[in-house]
Design a protein around this motif. Structure first.
Motif, mmCIF file in Angstrom:
data_model
loop_
_atom_site.group_PDB
_atom_site.id
_atom_site.type_symbol
_atom_site.label_atom_id
_atom_site.label_comp_id
_atom_site.label_asym_id
_atom_site.label_seq_id
_atom_site.Cartn_x
_atom_site.Cartn_y
_atom_site.Cartn_z
ATOM 1 N N HIS A 5 9.833 -4.984 -1.225
ATOM 2 C CA HIS A 5 9.352 -6.029 -0.311
ATOM 3 C C HIS A 5 8.342 -6.918 -1.018
ATOM 4 O O HIS A 5 7.201 -6.513 -1.257
ATOM 5 C CB HIS A 5 8.717 -5.393 0.924
ATOM 6 N N HIS A 7 7.203 -11.335 -1.312
ATOM 7 C CA HIS A 7 7.449 -12.711 -0.879
ATOM 8 C C HIS A 7 7.322 -13.594 -2.110
ATOM 9 O O HIS A 7 6.275 -14.192 -2.352
ATOM 10 C CB HIS A 7 6.439 -13.125 0.195
ATOM 11 N N GLU A 89 11.827 -10.165 7.348
ATOM 12 C CA GLU A 89 11.157 -9.255 8.220
ATOM 13 C C GLU A 89 11.046 -9.826 9.617
ATOM 14 O O GLU A 89 10.916 -11.026 9.815
ATOM 15 C CB GLU A 89 9.776 -8.896 7.658
ATOM 16 N N HIS A 147 8.322 -1.587 7.133
ATOM 17 C CA HIS A 147 7.691 -2.123 5.928
ATOM 18 C C HIS A 147 6.175 -2.106 6.065
ATOM 19 O O HIS A 147 5.642 -2.182 7.167
ATOM 20 C CB HIS A 147 8.265 -3.521 5.653
ATOM 21 N N ASP A 196 4.604 -6.104 -1.039
ATOM 22 C CA ASP A 196 4.269 -7.147 -0.069
ATOM 23 C C ASP A 196 3.550 -8.302 -0.768
ATOM 24 O O ASP A 196 2.715 -8.981 -0.180
ATOM 25 C CB ASP A 196 3.426 -6.606 1.102
HETATM 26 ZN ZN LIG Z 1 6.089 -9.091 4.216
#
Ligand SMILES: [Zn+2]
Length: 250
Positions: A5, A7, A89, A147, A196
Motif C-alpha cells: 500500500h 500512494h 482504498e 489497510h 502507506d
Molecule cells: Zn492509503
C-alpha cells in the motif's frame, strides 16, 4: 518483498527514483493506491510505466462529500485494466470526517458491491470507526484487506472473518504497543506489511516522507513482535500478498 500500500501519486519525489531505491533494498513490487478518480488514473499510468507496480482503485472516505462520490460507476471501467488488482482504498473515517460518516457509508457500500460483482479484493481504510466498519463488511463475502491497521478492537472480528491485516509504519512507533500485540496475534497466513507512503514513515526515518523502501523497517518490527525471523516473515508476507491480490509470482 512487496509494499502492499503506497500512494506513489501523492509522493513529491519522482516515482521512478522511489522505485529504484526500493528495488535496491529488495522491495521489487508496489501496490499503488488510488484515492479518487484522478488519482486512480494516475495510479494506472504508473502501473503501466513500471513493471513492478500494480494498482488498487477506489474513492476514499475523505471524498465522501466531493463530486467523485457520485461517480463510483466510473471505477468499473478503470478496474477493467489488466494491472488493476483491487477495489480501494475505501472505508470509514470517524477521525477526519465524522460529519460525513453517513455519506462515507453509502460510498463504501457502493464499492463493496462493485468488488463483489467483479470478484476483486477490497482494500479497507478504517479509523475510529471499527464498529461501523465491521457492520458494513458483515455481508461482504469477498477478500478483505484491512489497510494500515490501527484499531485493536477490530482485531477479533478480523480474525473470525479471516481478513488480511496489513500493518504500516505506525506499528513501529514507541507508543504503539497495542498494535504490536495485535500483530503478534494475526495468523501467519493473514499478515501483510505496507508503507502507506508518503505518510507514516516508520520510526528510524520518522518525520520524513515515507517511501516503499521503508517497508523493511515495518517488516523488522513485525518480525520482532512475532518472534520470527525477518527472512521467513518476508517470504510469508510475500505469499500472502500474492494470494490476497491475485498477483503473479515474481
Ligand atoms: Zn492509503
Amino acid at each position: 518483498m512487496i509494499d502492499t500500500h503506497a500512494h506513489l501519486d501523492g509522493c513529491d519525489a519522482d516515482p521512478g527514483e522511489l522505485l529504484e531505491r526500493a528495488e535496491a533494498v529488495g522491495v521489487s513490487r508496489v501496490i499503488t493506491v488510488g484515492t479518487g478518480l484522478e488519482s486512480c488514473r494516475h495510479a494506472l499510468s504508473l502501473a503501466d510505466a513500471h513493471p513492478g507496480v500494480v494498482a488498487a482503485l477506489g474513492i476514499d472516505p475523505h471524498q465522501a462529500a466531493s463530486p467523485d462520490a457520485s461517480r463510483v460507476e466510473e471505477l468499473r471501467e478503470l478496474l477493467d485494466h489488466t494491472r488493476a488488482v483491487a477495489v480501494g482504498e475505501t472505508g470509514l473515517d470517524g477521525h477526519h470526517g465524522a460529519e460525513t460518516l453517513r455519506e462515507q457509508r453509502v460510498l463504501f457500500d457502493a464499492q463493496l458491491a462493485l468488488a463483489d460483482e467483479l470478484g476483486l479484493p477490497v482494500v479497507v481504510h478504517s479509523r475510529e470507526a471499527s464498529e461501523e466498519t465491521a457492520a458494513a463488511l458483515a455481508t461482504f463475502g469477498g477478500t478483505v484487506v484491512l489497510h494500515c491497521f490501527s484499531e485493536p478492537d477490530l482485531l477479533q472480528t478480523a480474525l473470525e472473518r479471516r481478513y488480511y491485516v496489513s500493518f504500516a509504519g505506525n506499528v513501529t512507533y514507541p507508543r504503539a504497543e497495542a498494535l504490536r500485540t495485535a500483530a503478534a496475534q494475526v495468523p501467519s497466513d493473514r499478515l501483510l506489511a505496507e508503507t502507506d507512503s508518503p505518510y507514516l514513515a516508520p520510526q528510524p526515518v520518522r518525520g520524513r516522507p515515507n517511501e516503499p523502501a521503508h517497508v523493511r523497517h515495518t517488516l523488522a518490527t513485525l518480525a520482532l513482535a512475532r518472534n520470527e525471523s525477518t527472512d521467513e516473515l518476508e517470504a510469508r508476507i510475500d505469499a500472502n500478498a500474492t494470494a490476497a491480490f491475485g498477483l503473479e509470482r515474481p
